[in-house]
Write a protein that holds these residues in place. Structure first.
Motif, short mmCIF file in Angstrom:
data_model
loop_
_atom_site.label_atom_id
_atom_site.label_comp_id
_atom_site.label_asym_id
_atom_site.label_seq_id
_atom_site.Cartn_x
_atom_site.Cartn_y
_atom_site.Cartn_z
N GLY A 197 0.65 -1.11 -0.05
CA GLY A 197 0.12 0.03 -0.13
C GLY A 197 0.92 1.33 0.04
O GLY A 197 0.53 2.25 -0.58
N THR A 198 1.99 1.28 0.56
CA THR A 198 2.76 2.39 0.78
C THR A 198 3.74 2.60 -0.55
O THR A 198 4.08 3.82 -0.91
N HIS A 199 4.15 1.61 -1.09
CA HIS A 199 5.08 1.75 -2.30
C HIS A 199 4.76 0.93 -3.53
O HIS A 199 4.93 1.52 -4.64
N VAL A 200 4.30 -0.41 -3.49
CA VAL A 200 4.42 -1.24 -4.89
C VAL A 200 3.03 -0.51 -5.50
O VAL A 200 3.11 -0.45 -6.78
N PHE A 201 1.92 -0.70 -4.81
CA PHE A 201 0.63 -0.13 -5.42
C PHE A 201 0.18 1.23 -4.55
O PHE A 201 -0.84 0.84 -3.95
N PRO A 202 0.82 2.30 -4.71
CA PRO A 202 -0.01 3.30 -3.61
C PRO A 202 -1.27 3.82 -4.04
O PRO A 202 -2.02 4.30 -3.56
#
Ligand code: C5P
Length: 231
Positions: free
Chosen positions: A142-147
């Motif tokens: 949620g923070t980086h791969v698929f924000p």
């Protein structure tokens, strides 16, 4: 595009079981990103690469581990049912069982802290997202791969509860020699490493919904997430 559901949280919070159930109920593909970090770790160990080298310390050094990460081919194959594990292959070797050993588990956080390893794997993970709807679970989804994921869930549970769940998993896999104390220690160490590393540490995304899972079983948690998605 179809929806992406991001499920993050610390070790043993039940992410895999829950994510698979949610994917199954919603007809989405399940992506276990931890399995990818575990597969690379297995490869590093198999190649006899020593972890306490500069690469591990510098986190971003170009090194043998980074080379392996950029060159390896990882495949995840769907399992026939929710009980059997998802197949994990690296460079055409089936490592489905091997990546769950205590040895791999105790080394994976150090490998996952390497920025080049993360770059290589995040790229692969994002390409899964381009193909269609996903339930992706890990530490930085949620923070980086698929924000921009449509739904973001942060699963938590107390360390004691998480160690008990892991103990059950190990027993099911026929690894009865591990103790609850060992697992608590492993989980606490991994959480610390995963949440304090420099590159995309384990963290709840600002717009994620936190689900505390103590005392809930996987189906109850999955139902909450499906409910939340359908609202
Ligand atoms: O989820 P699982 O326990 O299989 O993950 C193994 C390890 O892989 C984690 O402890 C963490 O170090 C790493 N990981 C990560 N980022 C992810 C998924 C896993 O750093 N998205």
């Amino acid at each position: 595009r179809q929806a992406i559901i991001a499920i993050d949280g610390p070790a043993g919070a039940g992410k895999s079981t829950v994510a698979r159930q949610v994917a199954n109920q919603l007809g989405l593909v399940y992506l276990d990103t931890g399995a990818m970090y575990r597969a690379i770790t297995w490869l590093v160990l198999k190649n006899g690469i020593v972890l306490d080298d500069e690469c591990a310390i510098a986190e971003d050094a170009r090194c043998a581990i980074a080379e392996l990460a950029h060159q390896c081919k990882i495949e995840l194959t769907p399992s026939p049912n929710l009980q059997s594990p998802v197949g994990v292959w690296i460079n055409d070797t089936d490592v489905t069982q091997e990546i769950r050993t205590i040895e791999v588990t105790s080394k994976v956080s150090a490998i996952a802290a390497q920025s080049e390893v993360r770059k290589a794997l995040v790229k692969q993970q994002q390409s899964w997202g381009k193909r269609g709807g996903l339930v992706a679970e890990g530490r930085d989804i949620g923070t980086h791969v698929f924000p921009d994921a449509e739904v973001k869930i942060f699963l938590t549970a107390s360390v004691g509860e998480r160690a008990r769940r892991r103990l059950q998993d190990f027993r099911k896999q026929g690894q009865p020699e591990v103790t609850l104390e060992q697992l608590e220690q492993d989980i606490a160490e991994r959480d610390l490493k995963d949440s304090t590393r420099k590159v995309s540490p384990l963290k709840k995304a600002a717009d994620a919904v936190e689900v505390q899972t103590d005392g809930l079983n996987a189906s109850e948690v999955a139902a909450q997430i499906v409910d939340y998605y359908q609202k």
